[in-house]
Design an enzyme around this catalytic site. Sequence first.
Site, PDB file in Angstrom:
ATOM      1  N   ASN A  36       0.986  -1.118  -0.153  1.00  0.00           N
ATOM      2  CA  ASN A  36      -0.159   0.143   0.075  1.00  0.00           C
ATOM      3  C   ASN A  36       0.819   1.252  -0.039  1.00  0.00           C
ATOM      4  OD1 ASN A  36      -1.885   2.015   0.412  1.00  0.00           O
ATOM      5  ND2 ASN A  36      -2.358   1.432   2.579  1.00  0.00           N
ATOM      6  N   LYS A  68       0.044   4.197  -0.059  1.00  0.00           N
ATOM      7  CA  LYS A  68      -0.413   5.440   0.385  1.00  0.00           C
ATOM      8  C   LYS A  68      -0.299   6.943  -0.407  1.00  0.00           C
ATOM      9  CE  LYS A  68      -0.106   3.116   4.871  1.00  0.00           C
ATOM     10  NZ  LYS A  68       0.268   3.213   6.183  1.00  0.00           N
ATOM     11  N   HIS A 125      -9.293   0.702   5.054  1.00  0.00           N
ATOM     12  CA  HIS A 125      -7.999   0.928   5.727  1.00  0.00           C
ATOM     13  C   HIS A 125      -8.024   1.830   6.900  1.00  0.00           C
ATOM     14  CE1 HIS A 125      -3.718   2.068   6.362  1.00  0.00           C
ATOM     15  NE2 HIS A 125      -3.472   1.190   5.872  1.00  0.00           N
ATOM     16  N   GLU A 135      -6.666   4.314   7.980  1.00  0.00           N
ATOM     17  CA  GLU A 135      -6.345   5.780   7.841  1.00  0.00           C
ATOM     18  C   GLU A 135      -7.751   6.096   7.282  1.00  0.00           C
ATOM     19  OE1 GLU A 135      -2.645   5.618   5.225  1.00  0.00           O
ATOM     20  OE2 GLU A 135      -1.696   4.863   7.546  1.00  0.00           O
ATOM     21  N   GLY A 150       3.130   2.429  11.152  1.00  0.00           N
ATOM     22  CA  GLY A 150       3.823   3.588  11.019  1.00  0.00           C
ATOM     23  C   GLY A 150       4.658   3.931  12.283  1.00  0.00           C
ATOM     24  N   SER A 177       3.295  -2.806  10.370  1.00  0.00           N
ATOM     25  CA  SER A 177       5.003  -2.780  10.310  1.00  0.00           C
ATOM     26  C   SER A 177       5.664  -4.018   9.927  1.00  0.00           C
ATOM     27  CB  SER A 177       5.370  -1.956  11.637  1.00  0.00           C
ATOM     28  OG  SER A 177       4.575  -0.887  11.781  1.00  0.00           O
TER      29      SER A 177
END
Length: 252
Positions: free
Chosen positions: A9, A11, A96, A98, A174, A214
């Site tokens: 991904n 992003k 997702h 986010e 992240g 991660s």
Amino acid sequence: MRKNIVAGNWKMNKNFQEAESLMKELADYKKNHKTQCEVYIAPPSLYLTTAKTIFANNEVEVYSQDVSEHASGAYTGEISTDMLQSVGVNGSLVAHSERRQYHGETDISAGKKVKALLDAGLTPVYCNGETLDQRKAGKHLDIVKEQTETALFGLSAEEIQKVVIAYEPVWAIGTGETATPEQAQEIHAHIRNLIAEKYGKAVADEISILYGGSVKPENAKEIFSQPDIDGGLIGGAALKIEDFSKIIEAFN
């Protein structure tokens, strides 16, 4: 069918020239290496057609980072399943963390997006997972249960087998934090058991469940060796071919 998958991904990263270069590096890597997993990428939507051109031989599947639940209409900035289908994209990420955090994605809207993708013959990669506060409160199993049931349990047994699920502990995205392999396995087994209770073990065993927190070259092999973890949804490490290729090779 249950498959091993490493999905990147991207992003909101890479300008066009950088993205094109990374795609070409990945295409060259796939051409010269036999891999034991399927490889997906979800670049920014501006680059989807370029990705489909570079990966014309389908050595890498191309996914959108989001999709609209609506078929068409006055939804500025949205992308429909028909648009994705028309440029040959394989599917889309859905919900997702986010998108949930910054754009108000809910389990109900996620379920509508999953159904829209399936109706269009596209593959949904449905994301779920708990926050740090929810885990500390011991609610992580309940949160993931609610997310999974609300978004997916309106599907038929035939439909849900076509969904890829990505468990992403929000506290490990992240942040440099990573769930232990045992923590990740616990949730993956929990999700598979929920599906087995609803649809039967045979159906649950057909579904790929990815870990999305991660994953790095250093921990990929240990994470992927867990019995209910079928691969990873990779963020930052997907932006460098050196790291992404090493994660892919964790299945070799």
